[in-house]
Design an enzyme around this catalytic site. Structure first.
Site, mmCIF file in Angstrom:
data_model
loop_
_atom_site.group_PDB
_atom_site.id
_atom_site.type_symbol
_atom_site.label_atom_id
_atom_site.label_comp_id
_atom_site.label_asym_id
_atom_site.label_seq_id
_atom_site.Cartn_x
_atom_site.Cartn_y
_atom_site.Cartn_z
ATOM 1 C CE LYS A 1 -0.123 4.041 7.704
ATOM 2 N NZ LYS A 1 -1.542 4.359 8.482
ATOM 3 C CE1 TYR B 1 -5.999 8.266 3.349
ATOM 4 C CE2 TYR B 1 -3.729 8.734 3.288
ATOM 5 C CZ TYR B 1 -4.993 8.484 4.040
ATOM 6 O OH TYR B 1 -5.011 9.034 5.262
ATOM 7 N N GLY B 2 -2.868 3.624 -0.181
ATOM 8 C CA GLY B 2 -1.461 3.127 -0.054
ATOM 9 C C GLY B 2 -1.208 1.794 0.231
ATOM 10 C CG MET B 3 1.210 -2.065 -1.000
ATOM 11 S SD MET B 3 2.009 -2.685 -2.354
ATOM 12 C CE MET B 3 1.055 -2.758 -3.726
ATOM 13 C CG ASP C 1 -12.765 5.520 11.422
ATOM 14 O OD1 ASP C 1 -13.779 4.713 11.390
ATOM 15 O OD2 ASP C 1 -11.816 5.067 10.275
ATOM 16 C CB ILE D 1 0.594 -6.436 4.981
ATOM 17 C CG1 ILE D 1 2.096 -6.968 5.463
ATOM 18 C CG2 ILE D 1 -0.326 -6.632 5.734
ATOM 19 C CD1 ILE D 1 2.360 -6.289 6.752
ATOM 20 C CD GLU E 1 -3.006 -2.047 -2.416
ATOM 21 O OE1 GLU E 1 -3.038 -0.954 -2.410
ATOM 22 O OE2 GLU E 1 -2.324 -2.876 -2.908
ATOM 23 N N GLY E 2 -4.046 -0.008 2.078
ATOM 24 C CA GLY E 2 -4.759 1.142 2.987
ATOM 25 C C GLY E 2 -5.793 1.973 2.206
#
EC number: 2.7.11.24
Length: 358
Positions: A52, A34-36, A147, A29, A31-32
């Site tokens: 995630k 610090y992770g996919m 945020d 889907i 990239e976050g």
């Protein structure tokens, strides 16, 4: 099951995704931070889900954000807030390098949607209602999201909206000036309330309302209302539309340097909202005006916003639930070393382990 497990973890774009045998058929889907993130098929519940992958353990800040997010989302339960369905990690703390968080699959987010579609007034109204309905619950738990922005508002094809990413969330504490609070404050600049940049004392729930106002403006025009390139530019964008703050509004700015900077600027008049958004519903603009108010003490609160005439077709206080109890962190996470945070993440995720007994 044994055969599937023996096949070993799936690879996605060169990354190991060790989530079998329950979750299979992975599809990338995005990239976050610090992770996919991948979608996967949940063989137990027979639905596709989002997973995630987070690898935070090298950095204290990433550990903090991961722990905050997990702690908050496991305690929150609300239709307009993304939940956690499952968490996968290694059985021992020594082996735990990654954490996989399983959530409902949402097809898109408001950021992606606004890049491709102009929203009707009906859609704007319904999305805004759901944002505020979720925020009412968050604020009732005495939490600030801190945020809120279009990419943190997940959407599916039936227009359900869920607020996500609680990595920067805090327990509201208007009397306490968090030491180091500003330095680690990395929320997206465009949606930041002016008092955050002006270092006013104590942050309150009104910072989230400001962000929602920015999001409403963006839904009305498909572009960010205050796209500042840097800190001062951001402030200039805000004052360029809201006009110069009154003396009363300046008085709530404790930081003398910030106050003197504002006083040194040439006087600016407020730009009428209907000039900025000529096609917008007048009730939407009235609510926008009450959200994008320079002085946080005069800014509308979430319950008042829900009761505003613009949202009257949806407003139903009996179906706008609040949290059962205020949320508390057992300890201030800021000062903990990453090793301690890793232990806490390990404990917090234990309930999802096979054979867990509390």
């Amino acid at each position: 099951m044994a055969a599937a497990a023996a096949a070993g973890p799936e690879m996605v774009r060169g990354q190991v995704f060790d989530v079998g045998p329950r979750y299979t058929n992975l599809s990338y889907i995005g990239e976050g931070a610090y992770g996919m993130v991948c979608s996967a098929y949940d063989n137990l519940n027979k639905v596709r889900v989002a997973i995630k992958k987070i690898s935070p353990f090298e950095h204290q800040t990433y550990c903090q954000r991961t722990l905050r997010e997990i702690k908050i989302l496991l305690r929150f339960r609300h239709e307009n807030i993304i939940g956690i369905n499952d968490i996968i990690r290694a059985p021992t703390i020594e082996q735990m390098k990654d954490v996989y968080i399983v959530q409902d699959l949402m097809e898109t987010d408001l950021y992606k949607l606004l890049k491709t579609q102009h929203l009707s007034n009906d859609h704007i109204c319904y999305f805004l209602y759901q944002i505020l309905r979720g925020l009412k619950y968050i604020h009732s738990a005495n939490v600030l999201h801190r945020d809120l922005k279009p990419s943190n508002l997940l959407l599916n094809t039936t227009c359900d909206l869920k607020i996500c990413d609680f990595g920067l969330a805090r327990v509201a504490d208007p009397d306490h000036d968090h030491t180091g609070f500003l330095t680690e404050y990395v929320a997206t600049r465009w949606y930041r309330a002016p008092e955050i940049m002006l270092n006013s004392k104590g942050y309150t729930k009104s910072i989230d309302i400001w962000s929602v106002g920015c999001i409403l403006a963006e839904m009305l025009s498909n572009r960010p209302i205050f796209p500042g390139k840097h800190y001062l530019d951001q402030l200039n964008h805000i004052l360029g539309i809201l006009g110069s703050p009154s003396q009363e509004d300046l008085n709530c700015i404790i930081n003398l340097k910030a106050r003197n900077y504002l006083l040194s600027l040439p006087h600016k008049n407020k730009v009428p909202w209907n000039r900025l958004f000529p096609n917008a519903d007048s009730k939407a603009l009235d609510l926008l005006d009450k959200m994008l108010t320079f002085n946080p003490h005069k800014r509308i609160e979430v319950e008042q916003a829900l009761a505003h005439p613009y949202l009257e077709q949806y407003y139903d206080p009996s179906d706008e639930p609040i949290a059962e109890a205020p949320f508390k962190f057992d300890m201030e996470l800021d000062d903990l070393p990453k090793e301690k945070l890793k232990e806490l993440i390990f404990e917090e995720t234990a309930r999802f382990q096979p054979g867990y007994r509390s």
